[in-house]
Design an enzyme around this catalytic site. Structure first.
Site, PDB file in Angstrom:
ATOM      1  N   LYS A  52      40.858  44.413  71.731  1.00 13.37           N
ATOM      2  CA  LYS A  52      39.608  45.007  71.241  1.00 13.37           C
ATOM      3  C   LYS A  52      38.841  44.001  70.384  1.00 13.37           C
ATOM      4  O   LYS A  52      37.651  43.796  70.569  1.00 13.37           O
ATOM      5  CB  LYS A  52      39.922  46.248  70.387  1.00 13.37           C
ATOM      6  N   ARG A 104      39.723  54.772  69.020  1.00 12.06           N
ATOM      7  CA  ARG A 104      38.811  53.634  68.801  1.00 12.06           C
ATOM      8  C   ARG A 104      39.486  52.342  69.235  1.00 12.06           C
ATOM      9  O   ARG A 104      38.801  51.427  69.707  1.00 12.06           O
ATOM     10  CB  ARG A 104      38.460  53.515  67.304  1.00 12.06           C
ATOM     11  N   CYS A 138      33.906  51.383  54.205  1.00 16.51           N
ATOM     12  CA  CYS A 138      34.763  51.982  55.226  1.00 16.51           C
ATOM     13  C   CYS A 138      35.908  52.678  54.523  1.00 16.51           C
ATOM     14  O   CYS A 138      36.001  52.666  53.300  1.00 16.51           O
ATOM     15  CB  CYS A 138      35.271  50.946  56.202  1.00 16.51           C
TER      16      CYS A 138
HETATM   17  C1  UD1 Z   1      38.308  41.848  61.434  1.00 16.07           C
HETATM   18  C2  UD1 Z   1      38.953  42.856  62.353  1.00 16.07           C
HETATM   19  C3  UD1 Z   1      39.768  43.850  61.562  1.00 16.07           C
HETATM   20  C4  UD1 Z   1      40.775  43.131  60.668  1.00 16.07           C
HETATM   21  C5  UD1 Z   1      40.069  42.069  59.827  1.00 16.07           C
HETATM   22  C6  UD1 Z   1      41.032  41.194  59.027  1.00 16.07           C
HETATM   23  C7  UD1 Z   1      37.384  43.023  64.199  1.00 16.07           C
HETATM   24  C8  UD1 Z   1      36.387  43.833  64.924  1.00 16.07           C
HETATM   25  N1  UD1 Z   1      37.913  43.561  63.070  1.00 16.07           N
HETATM   26  O1  UD1 Z   1      37.415  42.581  60.587  1.00 16.07           O
HETATM   27  O2  UD1 Z   1      40.450  44.705  62.479  1.00 16.07           O
HETATM   28  O3  UD1 Z   1      41.395  44.058  59.820  1.00 16.07           O
HETATM   29  O4  UD1 Z   1      39.306  41.185  60.675  1.00 16.07           O
HETATM   30  O5  UD1 Z   1      41.897  40.531  59.880  1.00 16.07           O
HETATM   31  O6  UD1 Z   1      37.755  41.935  64.614  1.00 16.07           O
HETATM   32  N2  UD1 Z   1      34.702  39.537  53.416  1.00 16.07           N
HETATM   33  C9  UD1 Z   1      33.782  39.252  52.446  1.00 16.07           C
HETATM   34  N3  UD1 Z   1      32.478  39.031  52.827  1.00 16.07           N
HETATM   35  C10 UD1 Z   1      32.076  39.083  54.128  1.00 16.07           C
HETATM   36  C11 UD1 Z   1      33.039  39.384  55.115  1.00 16.07           C
HETATM   37  C12 UD1 Z   1      34.352  39.599  54.723  1.00 16.07           C
HETATM   38  O7  UD1 Z   1      34.099  39.183  51.263  1.00 16.07           O
HETATM   39  O8  UD1 Z   1      30.894  38.864  54.404  1.00 16.07           O
HETATM   40  C13 UD1 Z   1      36.118  39.786  53.041  1.00 16.07           C
HETATM   41  C14 UD1 Z   1      36.591  41.184  53.394  1.00 16.07           C
HETATM   42  O9  UD1 Z   1      36.259  42.130  52.393  1.00 16.07           O
HETATM   43  C15 UD1 Z   1      38.074  40.991  53.545  1.00 16.07           C
HETATM   44  C16 UD1 Z   1      38.184  39.563  54.087  1.00 16.07           C
HETATM   45  O10 UD1 Z   1      36.937  38.934  53.819  1.00 16.07           O
HETATM   46  O11 UD1 Z   1      38.714  41.041  52.296  1.00 16.07           O
HETATM   47  C17 UD1 Z   1      38.466  39.482  55.563  1.00 16.07           C
HETATM   48  O12 UD1 Z   1      37.563  40.301  56.274  1.00 16.07           O
HETATM   49  P1  UD1 Z   1      37.059  39.907  57.725  1.00 16.07           P
HETATM   50  O13 UD1 Z   1      37.987  38.901  58.313  1.00 16.07           O
HETATM   51  O14 UD1 Z   1      35.619  39.577  57.674  1.00 16.07           O
HETATM   52  O15 UD1 Z   1      37.204  41.284  58.524  1.00 16.07           O
HETATM   53  P2  UD1 Z   1      36.334  41.789  59.731  1.00 16.07           P
HETATM   54  O16 UD1 Z   1      35.821  40.646  60.523  1.00 16.07           O
HETATM   55  O17 UD1 Z   1      35.362  42.812  59.244  1.00 16.07           O
END
Ligand code: UD1
Length: 424
Positions: A22, A399, A117
């Site tokens: 996914k 999902r 979320c």
């Molecule tokens: C993706 C995955 C999710 C998984 C997560 C961590 C998808 C669709 N979802 O989510 O299933 O749990 O990776 O492996 O692939 N952060 C910030 N600022 C940002 C973006 C992220 O501070 O702009 C932080 C987040 O709060 C978190 C960390 O970075 O603590 C990692 O998040 P991130 O890797 O971005 O998660 P997603 O890409 O949303």
């Protein structure tokens, strides 16, 4: 609404094939927005609610697609709108993935802010920072991210992420694929799903070096080509199925995987006393008589994934002794604990660490969860609980898992999907 009714206590045994991932499908589908040429043919796309939601978003933008037997044919030729509305974005945070490609192709994009979320705040500052590094101007207005290149092409730049983010790395790569010149990304996410996106972008015509590492360099192109592409397996679904075997004292073989992408999880199963062996693309697991407690810490790849943390916790309720489960990615991702405890588990929580006291005899009841992986942990607990466990609000599970109850039933589980009225 649907619920899963599980009769616990059967040992899972057999061979099963892993589904497509996914979390790699979503950025790959988003990347089809990078060109007006068509069509793309994407193979091994899982039949999931999140994929349907993302297709709806792309259709809203003007794309056309068909989906059958795991093959998604998609044409983004007629896409004209670059506005992703709240009604679609709120259903799935990963909708933010359209920001980079829309901005790079059209010079502007408007994407509704996704919001928080179930397991805490999920900021998008790094996505926005990456777009700005490539020359975009970003404003937040009336709940929307408004991004513009001010009439110019994005230009390659240096993006240094302070924390590793899967989504921000994906967005940065997609935007940079059409930028003028080379973009270097440091502290990039090295997750296999980002590696898959890199291979997809390379196939479309944008060279990338450092694939699979935390430093990526991507050479932007004026135009990119549509391609046929094979998606990778879902390492989280695979880990969940292995945990289902382990928690029931069973033994299974998973085909069509890439074991090297699951090293941390396989190592944890071995430490728990499972016999884990790999043969090419297959992984076999045989449970021990007694599961041993294993501490895990969820961190960026290649460490133990946060998306397997809840399932591991369910497994550890059956281990002989105390285990510590820490999540360094989402500190508040512990919604499953009260529900696991309702089934009879004994789990304490201190800030971002759970203390699981095993083994505990679980007994079935109605349980409910608020997110995808928490639901998976409740299904695992239901497989070992005495009597009947009803997992409510299965839409969370749908999902991200492709007909998981059918897969588990093929391995010997007794699970039925039933309709229910939440308000009766
Ligand atoms: C993706 C995955 C999710 C998984 C997560 C961590 C998808 C669709 N979802 O989510 O299933 O749990 O990776 O492996 O692939 N952060 C910030 N600022 C940002 C973006 C992220 O501070 O702009 C932080 C987040 O709060 C978190 C960390 O970075 O603590 C990692 O998040 P991130 O890797 O971005 O998660 P997603 O890409 O949303």
């Amino acid at each position: 609404m649907d619920k899963l009714v599980i009769q616990g206590g059967t040992r899972l045994e057999g061979t099963i094939t892993a589904s497509g991932s996914k979390n790699s499908s979503l950025p790959i589908i988003a990347a089809t927005l990078l060109t007006g040429k068509s069509p793309f043919q994407l193979h091994r796309i899982p039949d999931l609610k999140d994929i349907a939601t993302f297709r709806s978003l792309l259709h809203h933008l003007g794309a056309e697609s068909t989906f059958a037997d795991g093959i998604l044919e998609i044409s983004t030729q007629k896409v004209q709108s670059a506005r992703a509305p709240y009604e679609l974005v709120k259903k799935m945070r990963a909708s933010i993935y359209v920001l980079g490609p829309l901005l790079a192709r059209f010079g502007h994009a408007e994407v509704s802010l996704p919001g928080g979320c179930a397991f805490g705040p999920r900021p998008i500052d790094l996505h926005l920072m990456a777009m700005e590094r490539l020359g975009a101007t970003i404003t937040i207005k009336t709940g929307f991210i408004e991004a513009t290149t001010n009439g110019k092409r994005l230009r390659g730049g240096q993006i240094d992420f302070p924390v590793s983010s899967v989504g921000a790395t994906g967005n940065a790569l997609m935007a940079a694929a059409l930028a003028e010149g080379t973009t270097t990304i440091t502290n990039a996410a090295a997750e296999p799903e980002i590696e898959a996106l890199c291979h997809f972008l390379v196939a479309m015509g944008s060279p990338i070096t450092g694939i699979g590492t935390t430093t990526l360099a991507i050479e932007g192109q004026p135009t990119l080509q549509p391609v046929a592409f094979n998606n990778v397996f879902d390492r989280i679904e695979a880990g969940t199925l292995l945990a289902a075997a382990a928690i029931t004292g069973g033994s299974i073989t998973l085909n069509d995987t890439e074991p090297e992408q699951m090293q941390a999880v396989l190592e944890a199963f071995s430490q728990a006393g499972c016999t884990v062996s790999t043969n090419g693309n297959s992984i076999s697991l045989e449970s021990p008589r007694t599961l041993q407690p294993v501490n895990i810490t969820a961190e960026p790849y290649p460490a133990f994934p946060t998306d397997m943390q809840a399932q591991w916790m369910a497994l550890m309720t059956q281990a002989k002794g105390t285990s510590l489960i820490t999540d360094h990615i989402y500190h508040e991702r512990f919604n499953h604990i009260p529900e696991l405890n309702r089934l009879g588990a004994h789990i304490d929580i201190t800030s971002n660490q759970a203390i699981v006291h095993g083994p505990q005899h679980l007994s079935g009841t109605k349980v409910m969860s608020t997110d995808l992986r928490a639901s998976a942990s409740l299904v695992l607990a239901g497989l070992v609980a005495e009597g009947t466990t009803e997992v409510l609000r299965v839409y969370h599970l749908d999902r991200g898992y492709e007909r998981i109850e059918e897969k588990l039933c093929r391995l010997g589980a007794r699970i039925e999907r039933q309709k229910y009225d939440e308000f009766s």
